[in-house]
Scaffold this motif. Structure first.
Motif, PDB file in Angstrom:
ATOM      1  N   HIS A   1      -4.729  -9.781   7.903  1.00 43.70           N
ATOM      2  CA  HIS A   1      -3.879  -8.969   8.755  1.00 43.70           C
ATOM      3  C   HIS A   1      -3.216  -7.867   7.925  1.00 43.70           C
ATOM      4  CE1 HIS A   1      -0.697 -11.909   7.474  1.00 43.70           C
ATOM      5  NE2 HIS A   1       0.086 -10.836   7.497  1.00 43.70           N
ATOM      6  N   THR A   2      -2.646  -6.907   8.626  1.00 44.41           N
ATOM      7  CA  THR A   2      -1.901  -5.829   7.985  1.00 44.41           C
ATOM      8  C   THR A   2      -0.520  -5.787   8.619  1.00 44.41           C
ATOM      9  OG1 THR A   2      -2.620  -4.159   9.589  1.00 44.41           O
ATOM     10  CG2 THR A   2      -4.003  -4.462   7.616  1.00 44.41           C
ATOM     11  N   GLY A   3       0.340  -4.980   8.055  1.00 43.16           N
ATOM     12  CA  GLY A   3       1.672  -4.840   8.636  1.00 43.16           C
ATOM     13  C   GLY A   3       2.563  -4.022   7.736  1.00 43.16           C
ATOM     14  N   VAL A   4       3.841  -4.208   7.951  1.00 47.18           N
ATOM     15  CA  VAL A   4       4.841  -3.527   7.134  1.00 47.18           C
ATOM     16  C   VAL A   4       5.958  -4.522   6.849  1.00 47.18           C
ATOM     17  CG1 VAL A   4       6.211  -2.580   9.052  1.00 47.18           C
ATOM     18  CG2 VAL A   4       6.158  -1.390   6.866  1.00 47.18           C
ATOM     19  N   ASP A   5       6.503  -4.443   5.643  1.00 52.57           N
ATOM     20  CA  ASP A   5       7.689  -5.219   5.281  1.00 52.57           C
ATOM     21  C   ASP A   5       8.875  -4.270   5.270  1.00 52.57           C
ATOM     22  OD1 ASP A   5       6.344  -7.692   4.674  1.00 52.57           O
ATOM     23  OD2 ASP A   5       5.732  -6.824   2.754  1.00 52.57           O
ATOM     24  N   SER A   6       9.989  -4.731   5.788  1.00 53.34           N
ATOM     25  CA  SER A   6      11.236  -3.974   5.752  1.00 53.34           C
ATOM     26  C   SER A   6      12.283  -4.843   5.063  1.00 53.34           C
ATOM     27  CB  SER A   6      11.682  -3.632   7.173  1.00 53.34           C
ATOM     28  OG  SER A   6      12.937  -2.993   7.156  1.00 53.34           O
ATOM     29  N   PHE A   7      12.721  -4.394   3.891  1.00 50.74           N
ATOM     30  CA  PHE A   7      13.692  -5.147   3.100  1.00 50.74           C
ATOM     31  C   PHE A   7      15.031  -4.424   3.069  1.00 50.74           C
ATOM     32  CE2 PHE A   7       9.643  -6.336   1.134  1.00 50.74           C
ATOM     33  CZ  PHE A   7       9.774  -7.703   0.985  1.00 50.74           C
ATOM     34  N   GLN A   8      16.108  -5.197   3.128  1.00 55.41           N
ATOM     35  CA  GLN A   8      17.451  -4.692   2.868  1.00 55.41           C
ATOM     36  C   GLN A   8      17.939  -5.397   1.613  1.00 55.41           C
ATOM     37  OE1 GLN A   8      19.298  -2.425   4.712  1.00 55.41           O
ATOM     38  NE2 GLN A   8      17.499  -2.119   5.987  1.00 55.41           N
TER      39      GLN A   8
ATOM     40  N   ALA B   1      20.365  -0.766  -0.270  1.00 49.85           N
ATOM     41  CA  ALA B   1      19.040  -0.160  -0.339  1.00 49.85           C
ATOM     42  C   ALA B   1      18.164  -0.676   0.797  1.00 49.85           C
ATOM     43  CB  ALA B   1      18.382  -0.467  -1.681  1.00 49.85           C
ATOM     44  N   HIS B   2      17.218   0.169   1.190  1.00 50.05           N
ATOM     45  CA  HIS B   2      16.224  -0.194   2.184  1.00 50.05           C
ATOM     46  C   HIS B   2      14.847   0.127   1.615  1.00 50.05           C
ATOM     47  CE1 HIS B   2      13.587   0.631   5.704  1.00 50.05           C
ATOM     48  NE2 HIS B   2      14.063  -0.542   6.028  1.00 50.05           N
ATOM     49  N   VAL B   3      13.918  -0.806   1.782  1.00 48.05           N
ATOM     50  CA  VAL B   3      12.552  -0.611   1.298  1.00 48.05           C
ATOM     51  C   VAL B   3      11.591  -0.874   2.443  1.00 48.05           C
ATOM     52  CG1 VAL B   3      10.798  -1.339  -0.367  1.00 48.05           C
ATOM     53  CG2 VAL B   3      13.221  -1.349  -1.019  1.00 48.05           C
ATOM     54  N   TRP B   4      10.687   0.079   2.658  1.00 47.99           N
ATOM     55  CA  TRP B   4       9.666  -0.011   3.696  1.00 47.99           C
ATOM     56  C   TRP B   4       8.322  -0.015   2.978  1.00 47.99           C
ATOM     57  CZ3 TRP B   4      10.071  -0.252   9.008  1.00 47.99           C
ATOM     58  CH2 TRP B   4       8.947   0.099   9.766  1.00 47.99           C
ATOM     59  N   THR B   5       7.566  -1.098   3.113  1.00 44.47           N
ATOM     60  CA  THR B   5       6.310  -1.212   2.378  1.00 44.47           C
ATOM     61  C   THR B   5       5.177  -1.658   3.308  1.00 44.47           C
ATOM     62  OG1 THR B   5       6.812  -3.500   1.766  1.00 44.47           O
ATOM     63  CG2 THR B   5       7.422  -1.818   0.181  1.00 44.47           C
ATOM     64  N   PRO B   6       4.275  -0.756   3.662  1.00 43.88           N
ATOM     65  CA  PRO B   6       3.072  -1.196   4.372  1.00 43.88           C
ATOM     66  C   PRO B   6       2.276  -2.140   3.460  1.00 43.88           C
ATOM     67  CG  PRO B   6       3.300   1.190   4.448  1.00 43.88           C
ATOM     68  CD  PRO B   6       4.311   0.688   3.465  1.00 43.88           C
ATOM     69  N   TYR B   7       1.543  -3.068   4.061  1.00 41.99           N
ATOM     70  CA  TYR B   7       0.804  -4.028   3.251  1.00 41.99           C
ATOM     71  C   TYR B   7      -0.485  -4.464   3.940  1.00 41.99           C
ATOM     72  CZ  TYR B   7       2.276  -7.834   6.338  1.00 41.99           C
ATOM     73  OH  TYR B   7       2.456  -8.646   7.432  1.00 41.99           O
ATOM     74  N   GLU B   8      -1.328  -5.098   3.138  1.00 46.52           N
ATOM     75  CA  GLU B   8      -2.521  -5.786   3.602  1.00 46.52           C
ATOM     76  C   GLU B   8      -2.420  -7.215   3.072  1.00 46.52           C
ATOM     77  OE1 GLU B   8      -5.604  -2.000   3.312  1.00 46.52           O
ATOM     78  OE2 GLU B   8      -5.518  -3.452   1.662  1.00 46.52           O
TER      79      GLU B   8
ATOM     80  N   THR C   1       0.806  -1.224   0.000  1.00 48.76           N
ATOM     81  CA  THR C   1       0.000   0.000   0.000  1.00 48.76           C
ATOM     82  C   THR C   1       0.836   1.270   0.000  1.00 48.76           C
ATOM     83  OG1 THR C   1      -0.177  -0.027   2.420  1.00 48.76           O
ATOM     84  CG2 THR C   1      -1.906  -1.178   1.171  1.00 48.76           C
ATOM     85  N   GLY C   2       2.142   1.136  -0.016  1.00 45.63           N
ATOM     86  CA  GLY C   2       3.020   2.303  -0.044  1.00 45.63           C
ATOM     87  C   GLY C   2       4.464   1.884  -0.229  1.00 45.63           C
ATOM     88  N   TRP C   3       5.292   2.869  -0.553  1.00 52.70           N
ATOM     89  CA  TRP C   3       6.708   2.607  -0.808  1.00 52.70           C
ATOM     90  C   TRP C   3       7.548   3.715  -0.194  1.00 52.70           C
ATOM     91  CZ3 TRP C   3       8.464  -1.661  -3.448  1.00 52.70           C
ATOM     92  CH2 TRP C   3       7.505  -2.407  -4.134  1.00 52.70           C
ATOM     93  N   ASN C   4       8.589   3.322   0.531  1.00 56.11           N
ATOM     94  CA  ASN C   4       9.635   4.247   0.960  1.00 56.11           C
ATOM     95  C   ASN C   4      10.947   3.542   0.612  1.00 56.11           C
ATOM     96  OD1 ASN C   4      11.636   5.684   2.298  1.00 56.11           O
ATOM     97  ND2 ASN C   4      10.287   6.212   3.998  1.00 56.11           N
ATOM     98  N   ILE C   5      11.621   4.049  -0.412  1.00 53.81           N
ATOM     99  CA  ILE C   5      12.838   3.412  -0.917  1.00 53.81           C
ATOM    100  C   ILE C   5      14.011   4.349  -0.688  1.00 53.81           C
ATOM    101  CG2 ILE C   5      14.004   2.468  -2.948  1.00 53.81           C
ATOM    102  CD1 ILE C   5      11.167   1.959  -4.125  1.00 53.81           C
ATOM    103  N   GLN C   6      15.040   3.838  -0.066  1.00 52.00           N
ATOM    104  CA  GLN C   6      16.269   4.605   0.158  1.00 52.00           C
ATOM    105  C   GLN C   6      17.427   3.819  -0.432  1.00 52.00           C
ATOM    106  OE1 GLN C   6      15.890   4.691   4.419  1.00 52.00           O
ATOM    107  NE2 GLN C   6      15.088   6.770   4.383  1.00 52.00           N
ATOM    108  N   VAL C   7      18.247   4.504  -1.234  1.00 50.94           N
ATOM    109  CA  VAL C   7      19.362   3.843  -1.906  1.00 50.94           C
ATOM    110  C   VAL C   7      20.635   4.640  -1.682  1.00 50.94           C
ATOM    111  CG1 VAL C   7      20.273   3.025  -4.118  1.00 50.94           C
ATOM    112  CG2 VAL C   7      17.811   2.963  -3.695  1.00 50.94           C
ATOM    113  N   ASP C   8      21.712   3.945  -1.347  1.00 48.63           N
ATOM    114  CA  ASP C   8      23.043   4.548  -1.279  1.00 48.63           C
ATOM    115  C   ASP C   8      24.001   3.653  -2.064  1.00 48.63           C
ATOM    116  OD1 ASP C   8      25.197   6.196  -0.643  1.00 48.63           O
ATOM    117  OD2 ASP C   8      25.615   5.083   1.203  1.00 48.63           O
ATOM    118  N   LYS C   9      23.997   3.831  -3.354  1.00 50.11           N
ATOM    119  CA  LYS C   9      24.869   3.137  -4.304  1.00 50.11           C
ATOM    120  C   LYS C   9      24.699   1.623  -4.284  1.00 50.11           C
ATOM    121  CE  LYS C   9      28.103   6.901  -4.333  1.00 50.11           C
ATOM    122  NZ  LYS C   9      29.380   7.413  -3.995  1.00 50.11           N
ATOM    123  N   LYS C  10      25.235   0.936  -3.309  1.00 46.96           N
ATOM    124  CA  LYS C  10      25.246  -0.534  -3.289  1.00 46.96           C
ATOM    125  C   LYS C  10      24.347  -1.130  -2.208  1.00 46.96           C
ATOM    126  CE  LYS C  10      28.448  -0.561  -6.442  1.00 46.96           C
ATOM    127  NZ  LYS C  10      27.991  -0.478  -7.796  1.00 46.96           N
TER     128      LYS C  10
END
Length: 144
Positions: free
Chosen positions: A117-124, A101-108, A90-99
């Motif tokens: 259920h709902t929540g958030v995924d945090s990817f490296q 990255a971090h992605v924060w994605t709320p979800y359903e 349901t959303g995207w917050n992407i941060q990148v520093d060359k090599k």
């Protein structure tokens, strides 16, 4: 002159926008494979050393559970084909520093079309041999 300056600024932003798009596509590819229960496609976007963590609330309180790559892939492969699973981002917050990255994605999360259920995924992710690879995934699972 003003147009030249604007063009120069856009040119400088191009690599960052491209990297963010590539990172986002990696996450989308992960979920496409997840929904299809395609562990071969999942292996293409996750690193061999990936770790999965889930944070959820149980009767005993907040707990964190870890899962290895192998166990995660086994659980995906064993999901019943008769049950439709869908994780809607349901959303995207992407941060990148060359090599890196971090992605924060709320979800359903839906099972057979019903929100469970709902929540958030945090990817490296990291840049490896010309591709973004997911090296870490943590998620929360919030009861409705």
């Amino acid at each position: 002159m003003r147009h030249l300056f604007l063009g120069f600024c856009l040119l400088l932003l191009q690599p960052a926008v491209s990297q963010e798009a590539e990172v986002k596509q990696t996450i989308l590819d992960f979920f496409k494979a997840f929904h299809a229960r395609d562990t071969v496609a999942m292996k293409a976007v996750i690193d061999k050393e990936i770790v999965f963590h889930t944070v959820s609330e149980k009767a005993s309180g907040v707990v964190m559970e870890a899962q290895s790559r192998e166990n995660f892939l086994k659980s995906v492969a064993s999901m019943s084909k008769s049950i439709a699973y869908e994780e809607r981002l349901t959303g995207w917050n992407i941060q990148v520093d060359k090599k890196l990255a971090h992605v924060w994605t709320p979800y359903e999360f839906y099972v057979n079309g019903q929100l469970v259920h709902t929540g958030v995924d945090s990817f490296q992710l990291y840049w490896k041999n010309g591709f973004w690879k997911i090296i870490y995934c943590a998620d929360t699972r919030n009861r409705l």
